[in-house]
Each structure stands twice: as structure tokens, then as C-alpha cells.
Design a protein around this motif. Structure first.
Motif, PDB file in Angstrom:
ATOM      1  N   PRO A  35       0.822  -1.213   0.000  1.00  0.00           N
ATOM      2  CA  PRO A  35       0.000   0.000   0.000  1.00  0.00           C
ATOM      3  C   PRO A  35       0.855   1.261   0.000  1.00  0.00           C
ATOM      4  O   PRO A  35       1.899   1.316   0.646  1.00  0.00           O
ATOM      5  N   ASP A  36       0.406   2.268  -0.733  1.00  0.00           N
ATOM      6  CA  ASP A  36       1.110   3.541  -0.814  1.00  0.00           C
ATOM      7  C   ASP A  36       0.657   4.422   0.345  1.00  0.00           C
ATOM      8  O   ASP A  36      -0.351   5.117   0.254  1.00  0.00           O
ATOM      9  N   LEU A  37       1.410   4.375   1.426  1.00  0.00           N
ATOM     10  CA  LEU A  37       1.033   5.102   2.631  1.00  0.00           C
ATOM     11  C   LEU A  37       1.263   6.601   2.526  1.00  0.00           C
ATOM     12  O   LEU A  37       0.954   7.342   3.448  1.00  0.00           O
ATOM     13  N   SER A  38       1.776   7.056   1.387  1.00  0.00           N
ATOM     14  CA  SER A  38       1.950   8.494   1.195  1.00  0.00           C
ATOM     15  C   SER A  38       0.642   9.155   0.738  1.00  0.00           C
ATOM     16  O   SER A  38       0.526  10.373   0.757  1.00  0.00           O
ATOM     17  N   LYS A  39      -0.334   8.358   0.330  1.00  0.00           N
ATOM     18  CA  LYS A  39      -1.616   8.905  -0.128  1.00  0.00           C
ATOM     19  C   LYS A  39      -2.383   9.495   1.059  1.00  0.00           C
ATOM     20  O   LYS A  39      -2.186   9.104   2.208  1.00  0.00           O
ATOM     21  N   ARG A  40      -3.289  10.399   0.770  1.00  0.00           N
ATOM     22  CA  ARG A  40      -4.070  11.070   1.821  1.00  0.00           C
ATOM     23  C   ARG A  40      -5.088  10.140   2.476  1.00  0.00           C
ATOM     24  O   ARG A  40      -5.365  10.255   3.669  1.00  0.00           O
ATOM     25  N   ALA A  41      -5.658   9.216   1.701  1.00  0.00           N
ATOM     26  CA  ALA A  41      -6.681   8.312   2.232  1.00  0.00           C
ATOM     27  C   ALA A  41      -6.295   6.864   1.966  1.00  0.00           C
ATOM     28  O   ALA A  41      -5.854   6.524   0.865  1.00  0.00           O
ATOM     29  N   LEU A  42      -6.460   6.036   2.969  1.00  0.00           N
ATOM     30  CA  LEU A  42      -6.179   4.604   2.863  1.00  0.00           C
ATOM     31  C   LEU A  42      -7.507   3.857   2.938  1.00  0.00           C
ATOM     32  O   LEU A  42      -8.213   3.934   3.944  1.00  0.00           O
ATOM     33  N   CYS A  43      -7.844   3.165   1.859  1.00  0.00           N
ATOM     34  CA  CYS A  43      -9.115   2.445   1.775  1.00  0.00           C
ATOM     35  C   CYS A  43      -8.892   0.956   2.042  1.00  0.00           C
ATOM     36  O   CYS A  43      -7.846   0.415   1.714  1.00  0.00           O
ATOM     37  N   HIS A  44      -9.875   0.308   2.604  1.00  0.00           N
ATOM     38  CA  HIS A  44      -9.843  -1.138   2.889  1.00  0.00           C
ATOM     39  C   HIS A  44      -8.695  -1.506   3.828  1.00  0.00           C
ATOM     40  O   HIS A  44      -7.944  -2.442   3.583  1.00  0.00           O
ATOM     41  N   VAL A  45      -8.615  -0.782   4.933  1.00  0.00           N
ATOM     42  CA  VAL A  45      -7.561  -1.066   5.911  1.00  0.00           C
ATOM     43  C   VAL A  45      -7.706  -2.490   6.459  1.00  0.00           C
ATOM     44  O   VAL A  45      -6.711  -3.144   6.777  1.00  0.00           O
ATOM     45  N   GLU A  46      -8.920  -3.003   6.515  1.00  0.00           N
ATOM     46  CA  GLU A  46      -9.118  -4.383   6.997  1.00  0.00           C
ATOM     47  C   GLU A  46      -8.430  -5.397   6.082  1.00  0.00           C
ATOM     48  O   GLU A  46      -8.003  -6.461   6.531  1.00  0.00           O
ATOM     49  N   GLU A  55       0.504 -13.374   6.169  1.00  0.00           N
ATOM     50  CA  GLU A  55       1.961 -13.356   6.045  1.00  0.00           C
ATOM     51  C   GLU A  55       2.670 -13.422   7.391  1.00  0.00           C
ATOM     52  O   GLU A  55       3.893 -13.345   7.449  1.00  0.00           O
ATOM     53  N   GLY A  56       1.906 -13.543   8.470  1.00  0.00           N
ATOM     54  CA  GLY A  56       2.507 -13.632   9.792  1.00  0.00           C
ATOM     55  C   GLY A  56       3.161 -12.340  10.263  1.00  0.00           C
ATOM     56  O   GLY A  56       4.111 -12.367  11.038  1.00  0.00           O
ATOM     57  N   ARG A  57       2.645 -11.197   9.784  1.00  0.00           N
ATOM     58  CA  ARG A  57       3.189  -9.896  10.178  1.00  0.00           C
ATOM     59  C   ARG A  57       2.278  -9.231  11.202  1.00  0.00           C
ATOM     60  O   ARG A  57       1.125  -9.596  11.349  1.00  0.00           O
ATOM     61  N   ASP A  58       2.804  -8.238  11.873  1.00  0.00           N
ATOM     62  CA  ASP A  58       2.068  -7.506  12.895  1.00  0.00           C
ATOM     63  C   ASP A  58       1.408  -6.280  12.270  1.00  0.00           C
ATOM     64  O   ASP A  58       2.102  -5.359  11.833  1.00  0.00           O
ATOM     65  N   GLU A  59       0.095  -6.269  12.252  1.00  0.00           N
ATOM     66  CA  GLU A  59      -0.646  -5.152  11.653  1.00  0.00           C
ATOM     67  C   GLU A  59      -0.531  -3.874  12.466  1.00  0.00           C
ATOM     68  O   GLU A  59      -0.741  -2.785  11.946  1.00  0.00           O
ATOM     69  N   THR A  60      -0.169  -3.981  13.740  1.00  0.00           N
ATOM     70  CA  THR A  60      -0.073  -2.772  14.555  1.00  0.00           C
ATOM     71  C   THR A  60       1.115  -1.913  14.147  1.00  0.00           C
ATOM     72  O   THR A  60       1.246  -0.782  14.626  1.00  0.00           O
ATOM     73  N   ALA A  61       1.968  -2.405  13.255  1.00  0.00           N
ATOM     74  CA  ALA A  61       3.045  -1.565  12.712  1.00  0.00           C
ATOM     75  C   ALA A  61       2.460  -0.327  12.029  1.00  0.00           C
ATOM     76  O   ALA A  61       3.123   0.711  11.956  1.00  0.00           O
ATOM     77  N   LEU A  62       1.217  -0.422  11.560  1.00  0.00           N
ATOM     78  CA  LEU A  62       0.551   0.725  10.945  1.00  0.00           C
ATOM     79  C   LEU A  62       0.445   1.885  11.930  1.00  0.00           C
ATOM     80  O   LEU A  62       0.449   3.045  11.539  1.00  0.00           O
ATOM     81  N   LEU A  63       0.381   1.571  13.221  1.00  0.00           N
ATOM     82  CA  LEU A  63       0.266   2.616  14.235  1.00  0.00           C
ATOM     83  C   LEU A  63       1.566   3.396  14.410  1.00  0.00           C
ATOM     84  O   LEU A  63       1.573   4.453  15.033  1.00  0.00           O
ATOM     85  N   ASN A  64       2.647   2.867  13.862  1.00  0.00           N
ATOM     86  CA  ASN A  64       3.955   3.513  14.002  1.00  0.00           C
ATOM     87  C   ASN A  64       4.312   4.438  12.848  1.00  0.00           C
ATOM     88  O   ASN A  64       5.384   5.025  12.861  1.00  0.00           O
ATOM     89  N   VAL A  65       3.445   4.527  11.852  1.00  0.00           N
ATOM     90  CA  VAL A  65       3.704   5.442  10.741  1.00  0.00           C
ATOM     91  C   VAL A  65       2.906   6.722  10.971  1.00  0.00           C
ATOM     92  O   VAL A  65       1.867   6.700  11.638  1.00  0.00           O
ATOM     93  N   PRO A  66       3.368   7.852  10.446  1.00  0.00           N
ATOM     94  CA  PRO A  66       2.618   9.105  10.642  1.00  0.00           C
ATOM     95  C   PRO A  66       1.233   9.027   9.987  1.00  0.00           C
ATOM     96  O   PRO A  66       1.124   8.837   8.784  1.00  0.00           O
ATOM     97  N   LEU A  67       0.197   9.162  10.795  1.00  0.00           N
ATOM     98  CA  LEU A  67      -1.177   9.090  10.298  1.00  0.00           C
ATOM     99  C   LEU A  67      -1.964  10.363  10.577  1.00  0.00           C
ATOM    100  O   LEU A  67      -3.152  10.430  10.288  1.00  0.00           O
ATOM    101  N   ASP A  68      -1.305  11.372  11.118  1.00  0.00           N
ATOM    102  CA  ASP A  68      -2.006  12.566  11.582  1.00  0.00           C
ATOM    103  C   ASP A  68      -2.881  13.218  10.527  1.00  0.00           C
ATOM    104  O   ASP A  68      -3.960  13.707  10.831  1.00  0.00           O
ATOM    105  N   ASP A  69      -2.444  13.230   9.268  1.00  0.00           N
ATOM    106  CA  ASP A  69      -3.204  13.912   8.215  1.00  0.00           C
ATOM    107  C   ASP A  69      -3.922  12.934   7.294  1.00  0.00           C
ATOM    108  O   ASP A  69      -4.328  13.286   6.199  1.00  0.00           O
TER     109      ASP A  69
END
Length: 121
Positions: A35-46, A55-69
Motif C-alpha cells: 500500500p502507498d502510505l503516502s496517499k491522503r486516504a487509505l481504503c480497505h484497511v481491513e 503473512e505472519g506480520r504484525d498489523e499494529t506496525a501501521l500505528l507507528n507510521v505518521p497518520l495525523d493527516d
């Protein structure tokens, strides 16, 4: 950050585009392999969560990227019959936990039914 939640096929994306003046090029579909996390809106986060489960990855890593805007659009998959298979149950649980964490962090939370948005936070 703005979180938009609702059931499948409830016109969350159309609501977000109209209400927050989003252009199509500002949207990222999280069903993409990367996913291109530089975009303003992220669709289908689920779907991002589903990829992490598979893939055995931790989805909470998303909480560590800048999401303020950002505007995050999330299908609520927590209702209905409990899935029989373990992977789908894990997806449902982990999606719910991530959505709850995002809702706590969000400046605004919107619930969309039939294309109609209701601000709940």
C-alpha cells in the motif's frame, strides 16, 4: 487522523470523497501488495490486516507510521456469524483491535450507513 467505518458496500469511499474533498489520485487501496502510505486516504484497511494475518506480520506496525493527516476507511467485519476457520477468526479479531486503537487515536470517527455519515467522535 480521520477514521471512517461501516459495513461492506455502504459507500464509505464515496462519502469520504464528497465530505473531505478527496480526488481519486489521493486514494490508496490497501488490497495492493504494497500500500502507498503516502496517499491522503487509505481504503480497505481491513484488507491490510488480512494480508498481515496471512503473512505472519504484525498489523499494529501501521500505528507507528505518521497518520495525523490521513483518512482511513475501514470495513467493519466484526458483526455476524463467527467464522469457522482460525485464520478468518484471527483476521476478524485483529481487525477489530486495530480499528479500536485507531479510533482512540483519531481526531474524528465517522460511521457510514447507506452512504450517510454520522460523526461518532
Amino acid at each position: 487522523m480521520i477514521l471512517i467505518v461501516g459495513g461492506a458496500y455502504q459507500n464509505k469511499r464515496a462519502f469520504a470523497m464528497a465530505h473531505f474533498a478527496l480526488a481519486p489520485e489521493e486514494l490508496c487501496d490497501c488490497t495492493d501488495a504494497v500500500p502507498d502510505l503516502s496517499k491522503r486516504a487509505l481504503c480497505h484497511v481491513e484488507q491490510y490486516v488480512l494480508r498481515c494475518v496471512r503473512e505472519g506480520r504484525d498489523e499494529t506496525a501501521l500505528l507507528n507510521v505518521p497518520l495525523d493527516d490521513k483518512i482511513l476507511i475501514f470495513d467493519d467485519i466484526s458483526c455476524g456469524v463467527v467464522p469457522l476457520d482460525a485464520q478468518t477468526r484471527a483476521w476478524r479479531e485483529r481487525s477489530g483491535r486495530l480499528a479500536a486503537a485507531l479510533a482512540q487515536r483519531a481526531d474524528e470517527v465517522w460511521r457510514v450507513f447507506f452512504g450517510l455519515g454520522e460523526r461518532i467522535k
